[in-house]
Write an enzyme that holds these catalytic residues in place. Structure first.
Site, PDB file in Angstrom:
ATOM      1  N   GLU A  58      44.461 -47.488  70.832  1.00  0.00           N
ATOM      2  CA  GLU A  58      45.042 -48.026  71.572  1.00  0.00           C
ATOM      3  C   GLU A  58      46.739 -48.388  71.444  1.00  0.00           C
ATOM      4  OE1 GLU A  58      41.303 -50.542  73.921  1.00  0.00           O
ATOM      5  OE2 GLU A  58      43.169 -51.683  73.149  1.00  0.00           O
ATOM      6  N   CYS A  59      47.534 -47.869  72.269  1.00  0.00           N
ATOM      7  CA  CYS A  59      49.004 -48.346  72.373  1.00  0.00           C
ATOM      8  C   CYS A  59      49.543 -48.483  70.786  1.00  0.00           C
ATOM      9  CB  CYS A  59      49.220 -49.965  72.626  1.00  0.00           C
ATOM     10  SG  CYS A  59      50.812 -50.376  73.314  1.00  0.00           S
ATOM     11  N   ALA A  60      49.594 -49.309  70.101  1.00  0.00           N
ATOM     12  CA  ALA A  60      49.995 -49.302  68.729  1.00  0.00           C
ATOM     13  C   ALA A  60      49.300 -48.164  67.708  1.00  0.00           C
ATOM     14  CB  ALA A  60      49.708 -50.663  68.094  1.00  0.00           C
ATOM     15  N   SER A 101      45.756 -43.869  73.822  1.00  0.00           N
ATOM     16  CA  SER A 101      46.182 -44.236  75.131  1.00  0.00           C
ATOM     17  C   SER A 101      46.904 -45.406  74.821  1.00  0.00           C
ATOM     18  CB  SER A 101      45.152 -44.225  76.087  1.00  0.00           C
ATOM     19  OG  SER A 101      45.774 -44.985  77.302  1.00  0.00           O
TER      20      SER A 101
END
Length: 463
Positions: free
Chosen positions: A343-345, A433
């Protein structure tokens, strides 16, 4: 369904930047210093404030977010947090934004997800933290408006923050006395207690280490000196019993045999995560281990799957890149079919490069810092079958970053939440994502992910 008596208060404010986090953290620290067991909670999706709360309380800070988990889970999740690992003497819930400010999304009514909504769900009295630095008698009109705006919200008292002097405090107290709202405390302006911030808000407690511990201790001392803790406790104990069943991760998933090892990224670069995620993984049968991509040169022994949540890898890009051993191990895990949820990072870490620094190279995308802030709740649908969800699965998450990925989606994208097109990567055993999820809102993800990890273990055993 049994009754649960949990003394509790909600700390709110008329607007952001009134000092809620400092007062909430200081209150948690001061009550803990008295020998009380405090259960810390945060309204909304924010990861950083709960880190300070957890540091003050000595147990995880937990989020209460109607958008992410659904309205029916708020009280059960609150009770789970208040009773785990042992029953708390009092719960402190920090609000989000202004008391009545809710999700800015076309699919919900105004005020949805607000501090006021959560306080009503919890039947908890509200303490309003007011930044009094630039006002005097007008504070009474402000507080009167907040006390009467919604009859369902019980405003039990006020804490005055950033008070300038004894005379200033006297004027404020006299004005509020006429308004009929008790003043539970007054805290002076103390710039030395300022918490450092960066492009996404406060610097996480885990990154500040000893400095964060000192700040939390100092906040506790300030609140101890300026707030009537006995009055706060009396107000918290006036909350009625809650009649609901505590959330139980074991009731949400079916455990998989074999105890596959699932590594979860931690350390200063990856501090964004919800406690319920690891609880669900463990309940689904995983042997959950922590790995620090800054310092650990290999994945934990026997790792079959990896979860890489959010954080600030852009701040630590050089050190992450220099840890070639772990980057190689992550790429090898993906090549072997080991499930990876990022997720993200986590997406940044799996990319080819981050601001020019080589990353794991699992995803054929380059990532970099950007001036634009992407922020908001998202209603997403899965476009591809993956280790997290079947195609067509609908979820609610949030987006919070100042980076970009080019391209932003693979040939088999993860999600779509806007007309701008698909987002993320769902390729093979990898799901990456920008969308942050609280798995308590979609607990089936944990079972699906651990089952995928177990299948990798079986295949490996026969090679």
């Amino acid at each position: 369904m049994s009754a649960h008596r949990v003394p509790r208060i909600v700390l709110a404010a008329p607007a952001s930047n009134a000092g809620k986090t400092s007062i909430a953290t200081g209150l948690i620290a001061a009550l803990t210093a008295r020998g009380l067991t405090v259960s810390p909670h945060k309204v909304g999706p924010d990861y950083i404030d709960p880190g300070y709360h957890g540091l003050a309380a000595g147990r995880p800070g937990r989020n209460l977010d109607n958008w992410l988990v659904g309205e029916d889970r708020i009280v059960p999740l609150f009770l789970h947090g208040a009773l785990t690992p042992r029953p708390a003497d009092v719960a402190v819930v920090e609000g989000v934004m202004g008391l009545f400010d809710g999700a800015a999304h076309a699919s919900v009514e105004p005020g949805y997800g607000s501090t006021a909504q959560v306080a009503t769900q919890l039947a908890a009295p509200v303490v309003l933290v007011v930044d009094a630095a630039a006002q005097a008698r007008s504070v009474a009109a402000l507080v009167h408006g907040f006390a009467t705006f919604d009859p369902a919200v019980r405003l039990g008292g006020v804490v005055l923050n950033r008070v300038g002097s004894d005379r200033h405090e006297t004027i404020l107290r006299e004005a509020l006395g006429a308004a009929g709202v008790p003043v539970l405390g007054a805290v002076r302006r103390i710039e030395a207690l300022h918490t450092p911030s960066r492009h996404l808000g406060l610097v996480p407690a885990a990154e500040r280490s000893a400095q964060a511990v000192r700040t939390v201790g100092a906040l506790g001392a300030v609140v101890e000196a300026g707030v009537d803790l006995d009055a706060v406790l009396r107000l918290a104990r006036s909350a009625p019993d809650l009649h609901d069943t505590p959330w139980d991760p074991a009731a949400e998933v079916t455990p998989i045999e074999g105890r596959p090892v699932v590594a979860v990224a931690g350390g200063p670069a990856f501090t964004f995560g919800y406690a319920e995620t690891t609880e669900l993984l463990a309940a689904a049968g995983a042997d959950v281990r922590t790995v620090d991509p800054l310092t650990d040169e290999a994945l934990p022994e026997g790792t079959r799957a990896l979860v890489v949540g959010g954080g600030f890898p852009e701040v630590h890009a050089g050190a992450l890149s220099a840890n070639v051993g772990l980057r190689t191990a992550v790429a090898a895990l993906a090549a072997a079919g080991g499930p990876i949820a990022a997720e993200c990072a986590g997406l940044l870490y799996l990319s080819r490069e981050l601001d020019g620094a080589p990353m794991c190279g699992v995803l054929d995308t380059g990532t970099a810092m950007h001036s634009r802030l992407a922020l908001g709740y998202r209603a997403a649908v899965a476009l591809t079958d993956s280790v997290l969800a079947a195609a067509g699965t609908r979820v609610r998450g949030h987006e919070f970053h100042r980076t970009t990925a080019d391209p932003g989606a693979g040939a088999t994208p993860a999600w779509q939440w806007s007309a701008d097109g698909p987002e993320g990567f769902a390729q093979g055993s990898v799901h990456a994502s920008y969308l942050h999820l609280n798995w308590a809102g979609s607990p089936g993800m944990a079972g699906r992910f651990v089952a995928a990890a177990a299948r990798v273990g079986v295949l490996s055993a026969h090679r």
